[in-house]
Design a protein around this motif. Structure first.
Motif, PDB file in Angstrom:
ATOM      1  N   ASP A 103       0.859  -1.181   0.000  1.00 51.93           N
ATOM      2  CA  ASP A 103       0.000   0.000   0.000  1.00 51.93           C
ATOM      3  C   ASP A 103       0.893   1.229   0.000  1.00 51.93           C
ATOM      4  O   ASP A 103       2.106   1.143   0.238  1.00 51.93           O
ATOM      5  CB  ASP A 103      -0.924  -0.001   1.223  1.00 51.93           C
ATOM      6  N   TYR A 104       0.283   2.384  -0.237  1.00 54.39           N
ATOM      7  CA  TYR A 104       1.040   3.602  -0.466  1.00 54.39           C
ATOM      8  C   TYR A 104       0.222   4.787   0.021  1.00 54.39           C
ATOM      9  O   TYR A 104      -0.966   4.879  -0.270  1.00 54.39           O
ATOM     10  CB  TYR A 104       1.303   3.727  -1.971  1.00 54.39           C
ATOM     11  N   MET A 105       0.851   5.684   0.786  1.00 53.87           N
ATOM     12  CA  MET A 105       0.166   6.886   1.253  1.00 53.87           C
ATOM     13  C   MET A 105       1.072   8.094   1.066  1.00 53.87           C
ATOM     14  O   MET A 105       2.286   8.010   1.263  1.00 53.87           O
ATOM     15  CB  MET A 105      -0.221   6.764   2.733  1.00 53.87           C
ATOM     16  N   SER A 106       0.468   9.213   0.690  1.00 56.83           N
ATOM     17  CA  SER A 106       1.212  10.456   0.529  1.00 56.83           C
ATOM     18  C   SER A 106       1.121  11.285   1.807  1.00 56.83           C
ATOM     19  O   SER A 106       0.069  11.344   2.446  1.00 56.83           O
ATOM     20  CB  SER A 106       0.661  11.267  -0.648  1.00 56.83           C
ATOM     21  N   LYS A 107       2.221  11.913   2.175  1.00 53.54           N
ATOM     22  CA  LYS A 107       2.232  12.811   3.326  1.00 53.54           C
ATOM     23  C   LYS A 107       1.623  14.152   2.930  1.00 53.54           C
ATOM     24  O   LYS A 107       1.702  14.544   1.765  1.00 53.54           O
ATOM     25  CB  LYS A 107       3.669  13.013   3.813  1.00 53.54           C
ATOM     26  N   PRO A 108       1.056  14.901   3.879  1.00 49.39           N
ATOM     27  CA  PRO A 108       0.905  14.543   5.296  1.00 49.39           C
ATOM     28  C   PRO A 108      -0.143  13.456   5.492  1.00 49.39           C
ATOM     29  O   PRO A 108      -1.183  13.468   4.834  1.00 49.39           O
ATOM     30  CB  PRO A 108       0.473  15.854   5.940  1.00 49.39           C
ATOM     31  N   VAL A 109       0.158  12.529   6.385  1.00 44.84           N
ATOM     32  CA  VAL A 109      -0.714  11.385   6.634  1.00 44.84           C
ATOM     33  C   VAL A 109      -1.598  11.664   7.839  1.00 44.84           C
ATOM     34  O   VAL A 109      -1.108  12.054   8.900  1.00 44.84           O
ATOM     35  CB  VAL A 109       0.125  10.119   6.890  1.00 44.84           C
ATOM     36  N   ARG A 110      -2.892  11.482   7.668  1.00 45.60           N
ATOM     37  CA  ARG A 110      -3.804  11.618   8.806  1.00 45.60           C
ATOM     38  C   ARG A 110      -3.740  10.342   9.639  1.00 45.60           C
ATOM     39  O   ARG A 110      -3.894   9.241   9.099  1.00 45.60           O
ATOM     40  CB  ARG A 110      -5.226  11.864   8.312  1.00 45.60           C
ATOM     41  N   PRO A 111      -3.498  10.471  10.938  1.00 45.48           N
ATOM     42  CA  PRO A 111      -3.296   9.287  11.786  1.00 45.48           C
ATOM     43  C   PRO A 111      -4.409   8.252  11.686  1.00 45.48           C
ATOM     44  O   PRO A 111      -4.136   7.050  11.621  1.00 45.48           O
ATOM     45  CB  PRO A 111      -3.205   9.880  13.197  1.00 45.48           C
ATOM     46  N   ARG A 112      -5.659   8.692  11.667  1.00 49.05           N
ATOM     47  CA  ARG A 112      -6.767   7.729  11.628  1.00 49.05           C
ATOM     48  C   ARG A 112      -6.829   6.997  10.286  1.00 49.05           C
ATOM     49  O   ARG A 112      -7.214   5.828  10.230  1.00 49.05           O
ATOM     50  CB  ARG A 112      -8.097   8.435  11.919  1.00 49.05           C
ATOM     51  N   VAL A 113      -6.448   7.688   9.217  1.00 47.17           N
ATOM     52  CA  VAL A 113      -6.416   7.031   7.908  1.00 47.17           C
ATOM     53  C   VAL A 113      -5.278   6.017   7.874  1.00 47.17           C
ATOM     54  O   VAL A 113      -5.431   4.900   7.366  1.00 47.17           O
ATOM     55  CB  VAL A 113      -6.257   8.069   6.781  1.00 47.17           C
ATOM     56  N   LEU A 114      -4.129   6.398   8.431  1.00 47.69           N
ATOM     57  CA  LEU A 114      -3.002   5.468   8.515  1.00 47.69           C
ATOM     58  C   LEU A 114      -3.398   4.231   9.314  1.00 47.69           C
ATOM     59  O   LEU A 114      -3.113   3.098   8.910  1.00 47.69           O
ATOM     60  CB  LEU A 114      -1.803   6.156   9.165  1.00 47.69           C
ATOM     61  N   LEU A 115      -4.054   4.437  10.439  1.00 46.10           N
ATOM     62  CA  LEU A 115      -4.491   3.314  11.269  1.00 46.10           C
ATOM     63  C   LEU A 115      -5.449   2.408  10.499  1.00 46.10           C
ATOM     64  O   LEU A 115      -5.347   1.176  10.575  1.00 46.10           O
ATOM     65  CB  LEU A 115      -5.158   3.832  12.541  1.00 46.10           C
ATOM     66  N   ALA A 116      -6.361   3.011   9.741  1.00 51.13           N
ATOM     67  CA  ALA A 116      -7.316   2.216   8.962  1.00 51.13           C
ATOM     68  C   ALA A 116      -6.592   1.376   7.914  1.00 51.13           C
ATOM     69  O   ALA A 116      -6.929   0.202   7.699  1.00 51.13           O
ATOM     70  CB  ALA A 116      -8.337   3.132   8.291  1.00 51.13           C
ATOM     71  N   ARG A 117      -5.596   1.962   7.258  1.00 51.05           N
ATOM     72  CA  ARG A 117      -4.833   1.214   6.250  1.00 51.05           C
ATOM     73  C   ARG A 117      -4.065   0.068   6.904  1.00 51.05           C
ATOM     74  O   ARG A 117      -4.010  -1.048   6.376  1.00 51.05           O
ATOM     75  CB  ARG A 117      -3.860   2.151   5.531  1.00 51.05           C
TER      76      ARG A 117
END
Length: 242
Positions: A103-117
């Motif tokens: 998976d891949y996420m762009s910063k800035p990362v929202r903590p709750r979205v990171l946790l969901a991923r």
């Protein structure tokens, strides 16, 4: 999440120490055991020695970048890798996925979205472990055959002309989803939700990248695919009789 097991262990490889500490604190409040590594040059050994359940890996790191780390650990590490980057170039995402990121996420990362991923990736690991017995006995419902292509869900393996196909865990999950819905067009939204358990944001290209990687592995023509077809504005179609 699985209840009767020890807490999931996550290794965060991030050179921004304040961001890493804040992320660690948030994840630990949500029942994850988190360790940190701020120097890319140490990441491969940390992953090899600690065998975390999941790695959150920054792209730009001192000592060794995230793409190189991902490529080097994939031969021995089968856990999910979630890659982070402050850059917005699609090429970074494509390269990360090609190197083996899940998976891949762009910063800035929202903590709750990171946790969901993270939870979605770990849930997939848990489901795969419970679905794969030590000595699986294939059944009709767990094995799909399409002429020269055979896909076995219980063994999590696929064969083309009796030769084993080298698939990552994420690639197998996508191939099985498409093949088990052969003859039906699956939208990117349906695929994304089925595989990750979260809504599609309309921008993530990971599904497209994985399809492009799977096609040649299952004997498909990348330019004029006959087995996994792109249906414009709709999604992907696995053809029963290709």
């Amino acid at each position: 999440m699985e209840q009767n097991r020890e807490a999931w262990r996550v290794l965060i490889v991030e050179d921004d120490e304040r961001l890493a500490e804040l992320t660690k604190e948030f994840l630990e409040k949500n029942d994850l055991v988190v360790s940190l590594e701020t120097y890319g040059g140490h990441a491969v050994e940390r992953i090899k020695n600690e065998k975390p359940d999941l790695v959150v890996l920054d792209l730009m790191l001192p000592g060794e970048d995230g793409l190189s780390i991902c490529r080097r650990v994939r031969p021995f590490y089968n856990g999910p890798i979630l890659m982070l980057t402050a850059r917005t170039d699609d090429l970074d995402q494509v390269l990360g996925l090609e190197m083996g990121a899940d998976d891949y996420m762009s910063k800035p990362v929202r903590p709750r979205v990171l946790l969901a991923r993270i939870r979605a990736l770990l849930r997939r690991v848990s489901e795969n472990q419970s679905a794969a017995p030590v000595e699986p006995a294939p059944t009709d419902s767990a094995r799909l055959t399409f002429n020269d292509l055979v896909i076995d869900r219980s063994m999590r393996e696929a064969w083309l002309n009796d030769a084993s196909i080298d698939l990552t865990s994420a690639e197998f999950d996508l191939l099985w989803l498409l093949a088990s819905n052969a003859g039906r067009v699956l939208s990117r939204e349906e695929i994304f939700t089925a595989l990750r358990g979260i809504e599609y944001d309309g921008q993530d290209r990971s599904i497209d990248v994985r399809v492009s990687r799977i096609r040649p592995k299952v004997g498909d023509d990348p330019v004029h695919p006959r087995r996994i077809k792109t249906v414009r504005s709709k999604g992907y179609l696995f053809v029963k009789e290709a």
